[in-house]
Design an enzyme around this catalytic site. Structure first.
Site, PDB file in Angstrom:
ATOM      1  N   GLY A  77      21.288  19.732 -24.380  1.00  0.00           N
ATOM      2  CA  GLY A  77      20.360  19.111 -23.429  1.00  0.00           C
ATOM      3  C   GLY A  77      18.904  19.555 -23.501  1.00  0.00           C
ATOM      4  CD  GLU A 120      20.820  25.770 -19.490  1.00  0.00           C
ATOM      5  OE1 GLU A 120      20.651  24.569 -19.781  1.00  0.00           O
ATOM      6  OE2 GLU A 120      21.940  26.272 -19.317  1.00  0.00           O
ATOM      7  CG  ASP A 121      19.776  20.802 -20.056  1.00  0.00           C
ATOM      8  OD1 ASP A 121      20.189  21.906 -19.660  1.00  0.00           O
ATOM      9  OD2 ASP A 121      20.549  19.899 -20.434  1.00  0.00           O
ATOM     10  CG  ASP A 171      24.960  21.341 -11.070  1.00  0.00           C
ATOM     11  OD1 ASP A 171      24.806  21.576  -9.869  1.00  0.00           O
ATOM     12  OD2 ASP A 171      25.710  20.438 -11.472  1.00  0.00           O
ATOM     13  CE  LYS A 205      21.972  18.054 -10.869  1.00  0.00           C
ATOM     14  NZ  LYS A 205      23.324  17.528 -11.092  1.00  0.00           N
ATOM     15  CG  PHE A 217      25.125  13.155 -13.510  1.00  0.00           C
ATOM     16  CD1 PHE A 217      25.731  14.377 -13.754  1.00  0.00           C
ATOM     17  CD2 PHE A 217      24.863  12.318 -14.579  1.00  0.00           C
ATOM     18  CE1 PHE A 217      26.084  14.755 -15.042  1.00  0.00           C
ATOM     19  CE2 PHE A 217      25.212  12.684 -15.877  1.00  0.00           C
ATOM     20  CZ  PHE A 217      25.829  13.907 -16.102  1.00  0.00           C
ATOM     21  CB  VAL A 218      19.021  13.686 -13.686  1.00  0.00           C
ATOM     22  CG1 VAL A 218      18.586  13.551 -12.242  1.00  0.00           C
ATOM     23  CG2 VAL A 218      19.199  15.153 -14.067  1.00  0.00           C
ATOM     24  NE  ARG A 253      23.145  14.522 -25.981  1.00  0.00           N
ATOM     25  CZ  ARG A 253      23.572  15.488 -25.174  1.00  0.00           C
ATOM     26  NH1 ARG A 253      22.721  16.132 -24.406  1.00  0.00           N
ATOM     27  NH2 ARG A 253      24.850  15.821 -25.122  1.00  0.00           N
TER      28      ARG A 253
HETATM   29  P1  5GP Z   1      25.830  24.679 -14.402  1.00  0.00           P
HETATM   30  O1  5GP Z   1      26.661  25.608 -15.212  1.00  0.00           O
HETATM   31  O2  5GP Z   1      24.527  25.271 -13.930  1.00  0.00           O
HETATM   32  O3  5GP Z   1      26.602  24.058 -13.279  1.00  0.00           O
HETATM   33  O4  5GP Z   1      25.501  23.450 -15.317  1.00  0.00           O
HETATM   34  C1  5GP Z   1      24.591  23.498 -16.317  1.00  0.00           C
HETATM   35  C2  5GP Z   1      24.860  22.434 -17.362  1.00  0.00           C
HETATM   36  O5  5GP Z   1      25.540  21.297 -16.825  1.00  0.00           O
HETATM   37  C3  5GP Z   1      23.545  21.921 -17.884  1.00  0.00           C
HETATM   38  O6  5GP Z   1      23.087  22.670 -18.975  1.00  0.00           O
HETATM   39  C4  5GP Z   1      23.902  20.486 -18.235  1.00  0.00           C
HETATM   40  O7  5GP Z   1      24.445  20.458 -19.529  1.00  0.00           O
HETATM   41  C5  5GP Z   1      24.987  20.098 -17.255  1.00  0.00           C
HETATM   42  N1  5GP Z   1      24.450  19.363 -16.092  1.00  0.00           N
HETATM   43  C6  5GP Z   1      24.327  19.820 -14.826  1.00  0.00           C
HETATM   44  N2  5GP Z   1      23.791  18.877 -14.030  1.00  0.00           N
HETATM   45  C7  5GP Z   1      23.548  17.802 -14.823  1.00  0.00           C
HETATM   46  C8  5GP Z   1      22.970  16.504 -14.571  1.00  0.00           C
HETATM   47  O8  5GP Z   1      22.553  16.113 -13.473  1.00  0.00           O
HETATM   48  N3  5GP Z   1      22.884  15.680 -15.654  1.00  0.00           N
HETATM   49  C9  5GP Z   1      23.321  16.032 -16.896  1.00  0.00           C
HETATM   50  N4  5GP Z   1      23.178  15.138 -17.857  1.00  0.00           N
HETATM   51  N5  5GP Z   1      23.863  17.255 -17.159  1.00  0.00           N
HETATM   52  C10 5GP Z   1      23.970  18.123 -16.128  1.00  0.00           C
END
Ligand code: 5GP
Length: 169
Positions: free
Chosen positions: A38, A92-93, A96, A124, A145-146, A158
């Site tokens: 991402g 990081e992108d 969450d 988020k 969800f983006v 992407r």
């Molecule tokens: P976390 O471990 O913080 O819950 O999630 C991180 C990863 O989940 C991000 O690097 C991404 O790959 C994915 N992710 C979390 N939220 C989103 C979202 O809104 N859209 C997309 N496309 N990926 C997300």
């Protein structure tokens, strides 16, 4: 598709983050570690704003299957650099729950880097399950969800040059 953050706004923010990194890492030759997949577009634009010597590496992790979290973080491709005694910046992108980043930070800290900075384009905030301190952050966004600007939904979208929300999602 609903546009949440347009290209111009993203690029302005990326420029500001790049300038801060230039100021903070003079003479440090940091290793910038992009978290695939991402972050590839963010990382690419960010690197164009950086005018100090840096090294670039990648790590790939997956925790998401389509739109739904599998709740498990898996390491794919590992870094190839020796980060011991080096300044690293993890790019990081989106953060969450924070579980992916926590997993990576725990892994990297075992290798004893000199310093670790966290740079994420999106956060988020309401979704956080573990505490994360951002050194550089682009935007706080609501818990939707983006897609776009590197972010996918089942490997689609992407390539979009903006961050958006797929209609009806
Ligand atoms: P976390 O471990 O913080 O819950 O999630 C991180 C990863 O989940 C991000 O690097 C991404 O790959 C994915 N992710 C979390 N939220 C989103 C979202 O809104 N859209 C997309 N496309 N990926 C997300």
């Amino acid at each position: 598709m609903h546009i949440l953050i347009k290209e111009e706004t993203i690029l302005q923010k990326v420029k500001e983050i790049g300038q801060k990194i230039n100021d903070d890492y003079q003479n440090k030759n940091p290793i910038i570690i992009g978290v695939l997949k991402g972050s590839f577009m963010f990382l690419s634009d960010l690197l164009k704003e950086i005018n100090i010597p840096v090294e670039v590496d990648f790590v790939s992790v997956s925790s998401y299957d389509g739109k739904k979290s599998s709740g498990e973080v898996k390491l794919g491709q590992d870094i190839s650099s020796d980060i011991t005694d080096r300044d690293i910046i993890v790019v990081e992108d989106i953060v969450d729950t924070g579980c992916t980043l926590r997993f990576l930070l725990d892994r990297f800290s075992e290798l004893k880097p000199r310093s670790v900075a966290i740079c994420s384009l999106l956060n988020k905030r309401d979704a956080r399950q573990v505490d994360i301190h951002f050194t550089y952050l682009g935007f706080n966004i609501p818990r939707v969800f983006v897609v776009g600007y590197g972010l996918d939904q089942s490997n689609k979208y992407r390539n979009l040059n903006f961050i958006g929300v797929v209609n009806g999602k």
